[in-house]
Scaffold this active site. Structure first.
Site, PDB file in Angstrom:
ATOM      1  N   ASP A   1      11.930  -8.474   6.874  1.00 34.28           N
ATOM      2  CA  ASP A   1      11.739  -7.394   5.897  1.00 34.28           C
ATOM      3  C   ASP A   1      13.076  -6.671   5.712  1.00 34.28           C
ATOM      4  OD1 ASP A   1      10.288  -5.607   4.154  1.00 34.28           O
ATOM      5  OD2 ASP A   1      10.426  -4.103   5.729  1.00 34.28           O
ATOM      6  N   SER A   2      13.176  -5.913   4.621  1.00 39.52           N
ATOM      7  CA  SER A   2      14.381  -5.119   4.388  1.00 39.52           C
ATOM      8  C   SER A   2      14.559  -4.070   5.489  1.00 39.52           C
ATOM      9  CB  SER A   2      14.276  -4.414   3.038  1.00 39.52           C
ATOM     10  OG  SER A   2      13.150  -3.557   3.035  1.00 39.52           O
TER      11      SER A   2
ATOM     12  N   GLU B   1      11.736   5.118   5.680  1.00 39.59           N
ATOM     13  CA  GLU B   1      12.917   4.679   6.444  1.00 39.59           C
ATOM     14  C   GLU B   1      13.615   5.869   7.107  1.00 39.59           C
ATOM     15  OE1 GLU B   1      14.672   1.479   6.942  1.00 39.59           O
ATOM     16  OE2 GLU B   1      12.732   0.630   6.429  1.00 39.59           O
TER      17      GLU B   1
ATOM     18  N   GLY C   1      14.086  -2.236  -2.764  1.00 37.55           N
ATOM     19  CA  GLY C   1      13.160  -2.073  -3.881  1.00 37.55           C
ATOM     20  C   GLY C   1      13.768  -1.882  -5.259  1.00 37.55           C
TER      21      GLY C   1
ATOM     22  N   CYS D   1       3.518  -3.028  -0.912  1.00 39.67           N
ATOM     23  CA  CYS D   1       4.799  -2.891  -0.214  1.00 39.67           C
ATOM     24  C   CYS D   1       4.450  -2.710   1.246  1.00 39.67           C
ATOM     25  CB  CYS D   1       5.585  -1.682  -0.726  1.00 39.67           C
ATOM     26  SG  CYS D   1       7.048  -1.327   0.273  1.00 39.67           S
ATOM     27  N   THR D   2       5.109  -3.477   2.106  1.00 38.46           N
ATOM     28  CA  THR D   2       4.704  -3.475   3.522  1.00 38.46           C
ATOM     29  C   THR D   2       5.038  -2.163   4.228  1.00 38.46           C
ATOM     30  OG1 THR D   2       6.785  -4.605   4.066  1.00 38.46           O
ATOM     31  CG2 THR D   2       4.811  -5.968   3.751  1.00 38.46           C
ATOM     32  N   HIS D   3       5.890  -1.348   3.622  1.00 38.85           N
ATOM     33  CA  HIS D   3       6.166  -0.031   4.210  1.00 38.85           C
ATOM     34  C   HIS D   3       4.997   0.938   4.024  1.00 38.85           C
ATOM     35  CE1 HIS D   3      10.376  -1.312   4.255  1.00 38.85           C
ATOM     36  NE2 HIS D   3      10.718  -0.176   4.850  1.00 38.85           N
TER      37      HIS D   3
ATOM     38  N   CYS E   1       7.868  -8.949   3.174  1.00 39.40           N
ATOM     39  CA  CYS E   1       8.423  -7.992   2.224  1.00 39.40           C
ATOM     40  C   CYS E   1       8.018  -8.468   0.834  1.00 39.40           C
ATOM     41  CB  CYS E   1       9.943  -7.991   2.380  1.00 39.40           C
ATOM     42  SG  CYS E   1      10.816  -7.017   1.157  1.00 39.40           S
ATOM     43  N   ASN E   2       7.324  -7.618   0.091  1.00 42.56           N
ATOM     44  CA  ASN E   2       6.874  -8.010  -1.251  1.00 42.56           C
ATOM     45  C   ASN E   2       8.041  -8.178  -2.205  1.00 42.56           C
ATOM     46  OD1 ASN E   2       3.678  -7.654  -1.360  1.00 42.56           O
ATOM     47  ND2 ASN E   2       4.541  -6.136   0.022  1.00 42.56           N
TER      48      ASN E   2
HETATM   49  N1  DGL Z   1       8.829  -3.456   2.483  1.00 36.14           N
HETATM   50  C1  DGL Z   1       9.321  -4.070   1.337  1.00 36.14           C
HETATM   51  C2  DGL Z   1       8.257  -4.514   0.371  1.00 36.14           C
HETATM   52  O1  DGL Z   1       7.204  -4.908   0.815  1.00 36.14           O
HETATM   53  C3  DGL Z   1      10.585  -3.570   0.710  1.00 36.14           C
HETATM   54  C4  DGL Z   1      10.821  -2.138   0.604  1.00 36.14           C
HETATM   55  C5  DGL Z   1      12.228  -1.834   0.156  1.00 36.14           C
HETATM   56  O2  DGL Z   1      13.161  -2.254   0.840  1.00 36.14           O
HETATM   57  O3  DGL Z   1      12.380  -1.183  -0.881  1.00 36.14           O
HETATM   58  O4  DGL Z   1       8.453  -4.535  -0.819  1.00 36.14           O
END
Ligand code: DGL
Length: 281
Positions: free
Chosen positions: A16-17, A165, A49, A199-201, A79-80
Site C-alpha cells: 500500500d502507499s 497518515e 490518491g 480506499c483501504t485507509h 491499495c485501490n
Molecule cells: N490506501 C490507498 C487506497 O486504497 C491509497 C491512499 C493514498 O495513498 O492516497 O486507495
C-alpha cells in the site's frame, strides 16, 4: 521443465502507499493465519490518491519488484489507487517480461465488486475513494460489468488519507471533512443504501463515517471480501498455494522511518511489531 529457482516458496506480499493496506493485511491474517506475509508501505511517498497515472504506476512497479526481490511469489496491491492505476499494466506489461517462474500480482477492486450484488437492496451504491480511484472510474466500470442494474455514485475524499497518515483520524478536525463528503454523496443519490469504502485507509475513520451516515445506509469496508477472495484464489490455484510459506510470520517494511511506522501501525494492529526501513527506486 521447472528449475530449482521456480520452486522456492515465499511470503505473500501486501503493498500500500502507506498504512491503509494494514486493514487488508489484518483481514488476511484473520482469514488465512497460516501464511507468511510481507507488508510494504511506501509511507515516504504517500498519499498516492491525487498523483498522476504515470507516477502511481511507477511507484507501484518499484514496490512490486522489491517484494519479488524479497522472495514473494504472490503480491496483493492492498491499495485501490494502485489497483485502479497500475495493476493492469503490471499484469500485462511487466510480468510477462520477467523470467518464467510463477509470479502473480492481484488487486482489490474486483473482489470488492464481486461482493456488492449481495449487499445492496436498493441497487444504489456509493463509492468513497481517492481522487485517483474515482477518476479512473474503475468501480463503476467493474460493477456495471457484473451488475448492470446497480447505479453507482462515486465521491472522492482527498483529505481523508492525509488525516489518517498524520494520526488525526480521532481528532475533531476529521469530523468536518468526513461529514462533508458523506453529505455530498447522499445528496447526489438519496436511494443509496450501501457506502463502499473504496480506499483501504478509510476503515480507520469508521467511527466518524458511521456517525454521519444516515440510518439504514450500511458502510462496507472491503477487507473481509478481499480476504475471502484470496482464500478462494489459493484454493483454485494449488500451484501458487504451494509457493506460499506457511509459518504464520509477518514482516513489515516502510520507505519512511521505521520507528514512526511502528508507532502508527499500533493504532491499526493493536500489537508491537518490528519494522525495517527499505528504499524503493
Ligand atoms: N490506501 C490507498 C487506497 O486504497 C491509497 C491512499 C493514498 O495513498 O492516497 O486507495
Amino acid at each position: 521443465m521447472k528449475n530449482e529457482q521456480n520452486n522456492i516458496a515465499g511470503p505473500i506480499g501486501v503493498f500500500d502507499s502507506g498504512y491503509g493496506g494494514l486493514t487488508i493485511l489484518e483481514a488476511f491474517r484473520k482469514e488465512l493465519p497460516q501464511y507468511n506475509y510481507i507488508y510494504l508501505g511506501d509511507n515516504a511517498r504517500a498519499p498516492y490518491g491525487s498523483r498522476s497515472f504515470d507516477v502511481v504506476y511507477e511507484f507501484t512497479r518499484q514496490a512490486v519488484m522489491k517484494l519479488f526481490e524479497l522472495g514473494c511469489r504472490l503480491i496483493i496491491l492492498g491499495c485501490n489507487t494502485a489497483s485502479a492505476k497500475a495493476l493492469r499494466t503490471i499484469q500485462q506489461h511487466d510480468l510477462p517480461q520477467m523470467d518464467n517462474s510463477l509470479r502473480r500480482v492481484l488487486g482489490i477492486i474486483h473482489p470488492t465488486v464481486e461482493a456488492i450484488g449481495d449487499i445492496t437492496h436498493t441497487n444504489h451504491v456509493g463509492i468513497l475513494a481517492t481522487e485517483g480511484t474515482i477518476k479512473s472510474n474503475s468501480y463503476a466500470l467493474e460493477i456495471n460489468k457484473l451488475h448492470p442494474n446497480i447505479a453507482v455514485t462515486g465521491v472522492s475524499c482527498p483529505l481523508w488519507v492525509p488525516i489518517i497518515e498524520n494520526n488525526e483520524a480521532d481528532g475533531e478536525g476529521a469530523d468536518y471533512f468526513v461529514k462533508k463528503r458523506i453529505d455530498t454523496i447522499m445528496s447526489l443519490d438519496s436511494q443509496i443504501d450501501t457506502l463502499i469504502l473504496g480506499c483501504t485507509h478509510y476503515p480507520l475513520l469508521l467511527p466518524k463515517i458511521k456517525k454521519y451516515t444516515p440510518k439504514g445506509v450500511q458502510v462496507v469496508a472491503q477487507g473481509q471480501y478481499v480476504a475471502k477472495s484470496l482464500a478462494n484464489y489459493l484454493q483454485r490455484h494449488p500451484d501458487m498455494e504451494q509457493l506460499c510459506i506457511k509459518q504464520g510470520v509477518t514482516q513489515y517494511y516502510t520507505t519512511e522511518n521505521a520507528e514512526r511506522f511502528k508507532e502508527s501501525a499500533k493504532i491499526f494492529l493493536h500489537e508491537d511489531i518490528s519494522v525495517q526501513h527499505i528504499d524503493l527506486e
